[in-house]
Design an enzyme around this catalytic site. Structure first.
Site, short mmCIF file in Angstrom:
data_model
loop_
_atom_site.label_atom_id
_atom_site.label_comp_id
_atom_site.label_asym_id
_atom_site.label_seq_id
_atom_site.Cartn_x
_atom_site.Cartn_y
_atom_site.Cartn_z
N SER A 158 -31.71 -27.06 4.60
CA SER A 158 -31.80 -25.60 4.63
C SER A 158 -32.11 -25.04 3.23
O SER A 158 -33.12 -25.40 2.64
CB SER A 158 -30.51 -25.02 5.20
N GLU A 245 -35.02 -24.28 16.34
CA GLU A 245 -34.38 -23.61 15.22
C GLU A 245 -35.24 -22.53 14.59
O GLU A 245 -36.46 -22.51 14.74
CB GLU A 245 -33.95 -24.62 14.17
N HIS A 275 -30.63 -25.47 13.91
CA HIS A 275 -30.81 -25.59 12.47
C HIS A 275 -29.83 -26.61 11.89
O HIS A 275 -28.63 -26.53 12.11
CB HIS A 275 -30.59 -24.21 11.84
#
Length: 310
Positions: A158, A245, A275
C-alpha cells in the site's frame, strides 16, 4: 499456486461483509489527530488477529541513531547473506512494525531470510518527505551492516509499497546502487488518486476514495506519482494486487510503467481479493499462496533453494 479464476468462499464472504460495514464507517470518520490515535490502536489490534506472527518467530528491536525498526526472523529462516527491507502500509498515517510482525514472519519463513521492518515516521506529525528519508536511511544502514545492494530486496504494501518503489526509483535516478529486487503488495502509485478513482469499479471491503484522500492529504499536498525513468537500472519487480481492491488500477499502471522503462516486472492479479489481502491470512486463505509466490520470486533473485508456502 498461481491466482485461480475466483477467490475462495471465505474470502468473498469477508469482502462482502466488510464492504457493507467497515468501508462506509471508515469513510465517514474524519482523519485527524484525535481519531488517528484511536484508529492506530484499532488497526494494530485487528492486524494481530487476522495475521498473527508464526510460532517460533524471533523479533529484535533496533534503535540506531535515526534508524528504527525490527529484525523479524521466521522459524525457518537460516540465511545470513541477504535481507529483506520491509516498508509497512497504513496510508502514511497508521501502521506499525509491531502490527506487521505477522507479515514479516511469513515473508521471512517463505524466503528463509530475515526481514528488517523500518519504523518510519508517520503523518500528520511528520509529513513528506520524512517517511522517504527514513526508508532511505534504513537502506543505507543495511549497506553499512555489510549487505551488498544485490542481496537486499525491498518490499512494501500500500503506502509502504509507494515508499519502497520510490526508494528504488530514486536510487536509479541518482545512479546509486539499488536493491536486488522489489516486491510490492497492492502498491499506491498515484497519490493524486486519479488512477485509482477512474481505473476500476471499487469492490474493496475497506478502502475508498474518501478515506484515501483524507489520509494522503496529511502526508502531502503534492500530486506525487511513481514514474520510473527509462534507461535507469531498475530492479526486477513483483507486484501483487487484488482484482476487487481500490488500488488495483494503480498496480496495473505501475507494472506497465516499469515495463515501458525497460524493467522486468511480474504482475499477479488475485481474483476477489481486497486491498493487501496478504496481511489477513485468517480471512483470506489465498494469502498463504501469495506469500509462497513472493518467496519464490525473491529466492530466485537471491539464487537460493526454492521457497515454501507458509
Amino acid at each position: 499456486m498461481t491466482p485461480s479464476a475466483r477467490g475462495s468462499l471465505r474470502t468473498r464472504a469477508a469482502r462482502l461483509v466488510a464492504e457493507r460495514t467497515v468501508r462506509p464507517l471508515a469513510a465517514a470518520i474524519p482523519v485527524n489527530t484525535t481519531t488517528l490515535s484511536m484508529a492506530r490502536l484499532a488497526i494494530d489490534a485487528a492486524m494481530r488477529v487476522v495475521g498473527p506472527s508464526l510460532i517460533g518467530t524471533v523479533v529484535d528491536r533496533v534503535d540506531d541513531g535515526t534508524v528504527h525498526g525490527e529484525f523479524v526472523t521466521g522459524p525457518k529462516a537460516t540465511r545470513a547473506d541477504a535481507v529483506i527491507l520491509y516498508v509497512h502500509g497504513g496510508g502514511f498515517v497508521a501502521g506499525s512494525v509491531a502490527a506487521y510482525r505477522g507479515v514479516a514472519s511469513r515473508l521471512s519463513t517463505t524466503t528463509r531470510t530475515s526481514v528488517f521492518v523500518v519504523d518510519y515516521r508517520l503523518a500528520p506529525e511528520h509529513p513528506s518527505p520524512c517517511a522517504q528519508l527514513d526508508v532511505a536511511r534504513a537502506y543505507r544502514w543495511l549497506l553499512r551492516r555489510g549487505y551488498s545492494p544485490d542481496r537486499i530486496v525491498v518490499a512494501g504494501d500500500s503506502a509502504g509499497g509507494f515508499l519502497a518503489a520510490d526508494l528504488a526509483f530514486a536510487n536509479a535516478r541518482m545512479r546509486i546502487p539499488g536493491p536486488g529486487g522489489l516486491v510490492l503488495f497492492s502498491p499506491m502509485a498515484d497519490l493524486g488518486l486519479r488512477i485509482a478513482h477512474t481505473g476500476n469499479r471499487n469492490r474493496d471491503g475497506v478502502i475508498s476514495y474518501t478515506l484515501s484522500a483524507k489520509a494522503v492529504a496529511h502526508f502531502t499536498s503534492e500530486h506525487l506519482e511513481l514514474r520510473p525513468e527509462h534507461g535507469t537500472e531498475l530492479p526486477p519487480t513483483l507486484i501483487q494486487t487484488g482484482s476487487a481492491e481500490y488500488f488495483a488500477a494503480d498496480a496495473v499502471e505501475l507494472a506497465q510503467r516499469l515495463r515501458q522503462a525497460g524493467a522486468v516486472c511480474e504482475l499477479q492479479v488475485w481474483p476477489d481479493q481486497m486491498h493487501v489481502f496478504q496481511v489477513m491470512p485468517a480471512l483470506a486463505p489465498e494469502a498463504r499462496f501469495a506469500f509462497g509466490a513472493a518467496g519464490r520470486f525473491i529466492t530466485s533473485l537471491l539464487d537460493t533453494e526454492a521457497a515454501t508456502a507458509v
